[in-house]
Structures are given as structure tokens and as C-alpha cells.
Scaffold this motif. Sequence first.
Motif, mmCIF file in Angstrom:
data_model
loop_
_atom_site.group_PDB
_atom_site.id
_atom_site.type_symbol
_atom_site.label_atom_id
_atom_site.label_comp_id
_atom_site.label_asym_id
_atom_site.label_seq_id
_atom_site.Cartn_x
_atom_site.Cartn_y
_atom_site.Cartn_z
ATOM 1 N N LEU A 15 -13.549 20.793 21.838
ATOM 2 C CA LEU A 15 -12.097 20.540 21.676
ATOM 3 C C LEU A 15 -11.545 20.050 23.035
ATOM 4 N N PHE A 16 -10.513 19.374 22.958
ATOM 5 C CA PHE A 16 -9.787 18.767 23.839
ATOM 6 C C PHE A 16 -8.528 19.375 23.897
ATOM 7 N N SER A 17 -7.911 19.602 25.253
ATOM 8 C CA SER A 17 -6.849 20.205 25.568
ATOM 9 C C SER A 17 -5.574 19.767 24.627
ATOM 10 N N GLY A 18 -4.903 20.804 24.060
ATOM 11 C CA GLY A 18 -3.851 20.317 23.138
ATOM 12 C C GLY A 18 -3.906 21.036 21.871
ATOM 13 N N THR A 19 -3.170 20.706 20.739
ATOM 14 C CA THR A 19 -2.981 21.463 19.681
ATOM 15 C C THR A 19 -4.113 21.248 18.604
ATOM 16 N N VAL A 20 -4.315 22.105 17.727
ATOM 17 C CA VAL A 20 -5.302 21.953 16.523
ATOM 18 C C VAL A 20 -4.968 20.789 15.839
ATOM 19 N N ARG A 21 -3.946 20.297 15.569
ATOM 20 C CA ARG A 21 -3.571 19.134 14.790
ATOM 21 C C ARG A 21 -3.882 17.969 15.543
ATOM 22 N N GLU A 22 -3.627 18.044 16.719
ATOM 23 C CA GLU A 22 -4.147 16.697 17.502
ATOM 24 C C GLU A 22 -5.853 16.560 17.784
ATOM 25 N N ASN A 23 -6.210 17.758 17.750
ATOM 26 C CA ASN A 23 -7.961 17.664 17.924
ATOM 27 C C ASN A 23 -8.559 16.962 16.426
ATOM 28 N N ILE A 24 -7.975 17.571 15.519
ATOM 29 C CA ILE A 24 -8.480 16.856 14.382
ATOM 30 C C ILE A 24 -8.061 15.613 14.090
ATOM 31 N N ARG A 25 -6.914 15.099 14.698
ATOM 32 C CA ARG A 25 -6.449 13.719 14.365
ATOM 33 C C ARG A 25 -7.429 13.108 15.236
ATOM 34 N N TYR A 26 -8.061 13.298 16.287
ATOM 35 C CA TYR A 26 -8.780 12.480 16.990
ATOM 36 C C TYR A 26 -9.985 11.747 16.337
ATOM 37 N N GLY A 27 -10.281 12.344 14.910
ATOM 38 C CA GLY A 27 -10.993 11.808 13.826
ATOM 39 C C GLY A 27 -10.564 10.389 13.358
ATOM 40 N N GLY A 34 -6.360 25.289 24.007
ATOM 41 C CA GLY A 34 -6.846 25.678 25.368
ATOM 42 C C GLY A 34 -7.599 24.753 25.955
ATOM 43 N N GLU A 35 -7.915 24.861 27.267
ATOM 44 C CA GLU A 35 -8.969 23.792 27.746
ATOM 45 C C GLU A 35 -10.383 23.944 27.081
ATOM 46 N N GLY A 36 -10.744 22.922 26.732
ATOM 47 C CA GLY A 36 -12.156 23.261 25.977
ATOM 48 C C GLY A 36 -12.016 23.910 24.708
ATOM 49 N N GLY A 37 -11.106 24.411 24.005
ATOM 50 C CA GLY A 37 -11.057 25.142 23.012
ATOM 51 C C GLY A 37 -11.346 26.292 23.367
ATOM 52 N N ASP A 38 -11.021 26.991 24.645
ATOM 53 C CA ASP A 38 -11.405 28.529 25.029
ATOM 54 C C ASP A 38 -10.723 29.547 24.472
ATOM 55 N N ARG A 39 -9.677 29.101 23.831
ATOM 56 C CA ARG A 39 -8.708 30.061 22.974
ATOM 57 C C ARG A 39 -9.307 30.355 21.649
ATOM 58 N N LEU A 40 -10.276 29.870 21.131
ATOM 59 C CA LEU A 40 -10.799 30.026 19.775
ATOM 60 C C LEU A 40 -12.317 30.272 20.084
ATOM 61 N N SER A 41 -12.721 31.136 19.123
ATOM 62 C CA SER A 41 -14.365 31.574 18.921
ATOM 63 C C SER A 41 -15.030 30.216 18.819
ATOM 64 N N THR A 42 -16.330 30.555 19.192
ATOM 65 C CA THR A 42 -17.234 29.232 18.710
ATOM 66 C C THR A 42 -17.297 28.881 17.382
ATOM 67 N N GLY A 43 -17.326 29.811 16.219
ATOM 68 C CA GLY A 43 -17.355 29.329 15.181
ATOM 69 C C GLY A 43 -16.030 28.927 14.591
ATOM 70 N N GLU A 44 -14.769 29.172 15.043
ATOM 71 C CA GLU A 44 -13.541 28.332 14.991
ATOM 72 C C GLU A 44 -13.384 27.180 15.237
ATOM 73 N N LYS A 45 -13.888 26.832 16.678
ATOM 74 C CA LYS A 45 -13.975 25.786 17.228
ATOM 75 C C LYS A 45 -15.028 24.725 16.187
ATOM 76 N N GLN A 46 -15.978 25.427 15.862
ATOM 77 C CA GLN A 46 -17.010 24.504 14.868
ATOM 78 C C GLN A 46 -16.409 24.102 13.439
ATOM 79 N N LEU A 47 -15.437 24.974 12.974
ATOM 80 C CA LEU A 47 -14.877 24.506 11.968
ATOM 81 C C LEU A 47 -13.825 23.420 11.938
ATOM 82 N N ILE A 48 -13.118 23.567 13.125
ATOM 83 C CA ILE A 48 -12.251 22.397 13.612
ATOM 84 C C ILE A 48 -12.861 21.076 14.059
ATOM 85 N N SER A 49 -14.064 21.071 14.325
ATOM 86 C CA SER A 49 -14.996 19.858 14.773
ATOM 87 C C SER A 49 -15.446 19.205 13.327
ATOM 88 N N PHE A 50 -15.596 20.151 12.264
ATOM 89 C CA PHE A 50 -15.968 19.830 11.033
ATOM 90 C C PHE A 50 -14.832 18.840 10.490
#
Length: 611
Positions: A447-459, A493-509
Motif C-alpha cells: 500500500l502507498f502512503s496515504g488514506t484507504v480511499r486513496e489506495n483503493i482509488r489507484y485502481g 502508514g508507510e507501506g501500509g504498516d498501520r494495518l495487518s497483512t490480512g487487512e492490507k490484502q483486502l484493500i489490495s483486493f
Amino acid sequence: MASIQEEEYNKSLDLKIWAKMVPFFKPYWKELFGVIGLMLLSAVIDVFFPLMQSYAVDHFIVPGQLEGFSPFVASYFAMIAGQTAIVILFSRLSMVIEMRVGRDLKRAAFVHLQTLSFSYYNTTPVGYILARVMSDSGRISGMVSWGLVDMMWAIAYIIGAFISMSMLNIRLAGYVLLTVPFISILTMYFQKRILQGNREVRRINSQITGAYNEGITGAKTSKTLVIEDKNFEDFSQLTNQMRRTSVHTAMLRAVYIPSIAFCSAIAVGFVLARGGYLVMNEVIAFGTLSAFISYAIGIVEPIQNVAGFLADLVATQPNIERVSGLLEKKPDIVDSPEVIAKYGDSFEGKRENWEPIRGDIEFRDVSFKYPDGGDYVLRHFNLKIPAGTTVAIVGETGAGKSTLVNLACRFFEPTEGQVLIDGVDYRERSQLWLHSNIGYVLQNPHLFSGTVRENIRYGKLEATDEQIQEAARKVSADTVVAKLEKGYDSDVGEGGDRLSTGEKQLISFARAVLADPRIFVLDEATSSIDTQTELLIQQAISHLLENRTSFLIAHRLSTIRQADLILVVRDGKIIEQGDHKSLLKEKGYYYSLYNQQFMEEAMMRKMQANA
């Protein structure tokens, strides 16, 4: 690291290497010539100051009168004001050149990195790339914008000073000139060794920083392995080496500075002895002697500057070689000029010419080996994948499961044969056309630094908030958002480090879903998700893969039983293929893998139940 250092120390000045940087400095030639002009003017003023001093001694101090003193003071202060203005303008222009050239170098490197193939990132350490983009480019821009102009000032001052001294008295000028070779030799000798020492100190300091990092990040492992003593011993060796090198460099500096001062004192001594004799015999005036003393003292610093600049010039060459090497690196996969003319390049796609993609994929007599050589991974491989087919690729870790996907996505190209998308060799279409139609979810999501919304919008950058939320709901990523204090506006957070691996995976989905690709790749995308979360997204995946060509690289065989085609990979070769039921009936390698994993999962469930 050692080989790089040796090259920096021993290689002579090569103007061909520096010529590679001309295109980056050429846009700022006006500023560069302006800075050089200002420094030459500054050198002229510096040369005049001892002459003004000589005039003051002969016309005001010795005769003890103040006639004409006011105009003299006014002109002296005018020179000081002019010198101050020159320094301000010089500093501003030099800063502009340094910042803009550094920006252009970083920008060129960053843009070029976007064009390089995936194979480059597989074989090149991230630290190496960052050093090229940040440290090397910064040193090059600073070397020219500050070092070059300093040298121009130094050369101009040395020449001007000797012309002035020669005009005042040629013999006294000769005495000062005699010390110049000694000062130059001493400076070149010590500069080289001090430079080596400083670089060695920085190299060891980098190792100490790395040891600190490993010690902190690996603290738990160190404690469980009880290797604190070993870590301390290794760290002590590094710090002792740092101390020895630092002390040695400091000693060189401590000897160098008094040596130069000694040469300068000799020059002043000669001037005082011979000049004093000439003054007593009224051959020269007191003011002339005063000017010579100032020149004898002041000429040392410019000589040091020239010698130091030449040493730095040679030392900076490897930085240029590394940056230019990156910029000259050719991507392994490039579109032909004809394709670029029709479909656009990686940055500006001519989307009006893009054909819609269905998702038919065909491997036609494909043979492949990786660019770095070795044996063929595939030989004369043929496979037709109709649009909407779900293909699962299974095998042990390191078996080569990603090879087929990398070929299908054109991250690599066949060594021989063709890969066809919708019946057309994909080399006849642009990379951007294909990659814009691929959704890729990795095992280790980024995940890129920024918000959840911004990371999903990269799609899909133009997506609305409603579309983002709908994509999140489809893969149950909204359950992650619901736990966050600011919802979709929460910082990951940087690289999505404020989320667990599973949570980052769901956002990348959710990000991949928003892109609505025709080809989906899930690279062990559920291996980092707990069983409960995996169950949540299994239904979403089956819905998402509907009517899309999909590749599932799976470790858990239970997740791919519904795949239309299963390819079994072993030692980089496809040894079995078929659907789940047919492969079990064959009782081959897939059958043994499935039974082994089934028993392991059953045992794990039993242990959890007993716990």
C-alpha cells in the motif's frame, strides 16, 4: 563495495564521463556562466584588496596624513559592498543550479525506472537504486554548481595575484612562487589520503547503521537464539575499525594543516627578509611589502581549493558512471516504434486506438529461459486459455509457478514462440494496453502512503467515492474500514504498516476490483489471510472471476478446486494439467500434494480443537 572504492581512488580524470552530464547542465548555461562571471569578478576584487592596502600604507600611514582619505574609504566600502552583492548573487545562482540539476537528474532517473522491465527489479537491490537516484545525483549537481565555480575563483585569484606581485616586484614574486610547488604537492598528497579516509569512515558508518538496524529489527530473534554476545562482538569490531580509521584520518588532517601553514610561513619569511631589505634600501615602499605579505598568506587557500576540487572531480566520476549507467539501462521488453506510433508509450497511451480485450490467451510453441541465462524453463509449450477461464497453477515453493503468469502478463517475453491475446501476438500491441487490463494481487501486498480511499482509488483514478465503497464491499474490505477511526480517510502508514497483512490484502483486493480488469492474477493472494477472512472473500473471488480470464497461483490447494484448469509445476516444468477431479483420478504428483496438505490441515484442526 571495495571494488567501487578502488575505482574511485585510482581512476584518472576522464572528460568523456563528465560529458554525459552536459545535457542536464545545458538548460542552465546562462546561470552557470553568470556564476562563473561573478566568481571571476570576485577574484579580481580580492586581488585588488592588497593593492588598496598598499596604497593606504604608502599614502596615509607612512606619511601620517589624511588627504584624499575620504574618497579612499568610499571606494573601499564600495568594493566591500560589491563583493557582498556578488556573494549573494553567486550563492543564489549556485543554489538554483544545484537544486534544478539535482531535480532533473532525479526526475530523469525516476521516469526511466518506470520504463524498465520487471526483471531489472528482480535482480537489482532497492538500496542500489535509491543511492543512484538520491545520493549520486545530489553529489553531481553540487560538485558542478559549487565546486567548479570555487575552482574558477581560485585559478583567477592565483593568476591575478602573481600578475600583481610581478608588477610590484618580480623578485619578491619569485620567492612566493617557489613555495607554490611544495604547497601543491603537499595538498595533492594529503587530499587523496584524507579523501580515502573519509570515504572509508562513511563506508564503515553505513555498516554500523546496518548493524543497528539489524539489532533492533531482529531483537526478538537474537534473544530467542541467545546470540547477544555474538552481535556485540561483531558490533565492537565495526566500532573499533571506525575509531582506528577516524583517528588515522584526523591525524592526516592534523599534519596537513600545519604543513601548509609552515609553507605559507616560509613564503612570508622570505618576503619579510628580502622585502625588509629592499624597504631599508628604499627599493620598494612599505605598502608594497604589505601587499606581498597579504598575497603570500592569501594564495594558500586557492591552491588548496584547486587541488581539493581536482581530487573531488576524480572521486565524483563513479557517481556519474552509476547514474548514467542507470539512465542508459535498456529495458528487456520494449514496444516497437510502429506500436508506439499507434498505441502510445508507457506514459501517454493513445486509448482511442486501443482494441477492447476479451481475454483469450494462447501459448503457441513457447520456449523460455530467463534473461540472465541458464536452462530453458519452458520448451515448445502450447496452451489455449479461452476468455473467462480460471487457471490455477500449483506446486512447491520455488517450482516456477510465476513463470507462466509473467509470460502471459508480458512481464517477460518468450525466448521463442508467441503469446497471443485475442488471437494477436501481444508484441503487436502496447504494454500499457495489456497492463491496463490486468488486475494483480500479490502475496505480500503493498500500500502507498496515504488514506484507504486513496489506495483503493489507484485502481481507477477517476473513480467516485461510491465506486470505491462498492469495490470494498465486494471483497469485504469494508469490514476493515469499519474498524478504523476515520474510515476511508484513515492513514495506512508507510507501506501500509498501520494495518495487518490480512487487512492490507483486502484493500489490495478492492483496488484490483475497482480496476475492473479482463485478466485477473491472484499470486497466493489468500496465503496471508486467516481462515475466517479467507472464507469471507472466497465467495467474492468466485463472483469477481466470473467472465474474466484468471490465474490463481495457490499454495492452499483447497482454494482452487473449482478452477477450470489446474497446471501442476515442478522444477520449472508443467508435469500435469487438468481439473481437480481428473488430476485426483490420475493419482500423480497433484494427488500426493493434495493428500499431504489435506492431512496437514486435518492435523492442524485437531490440534486447535484440543487446545
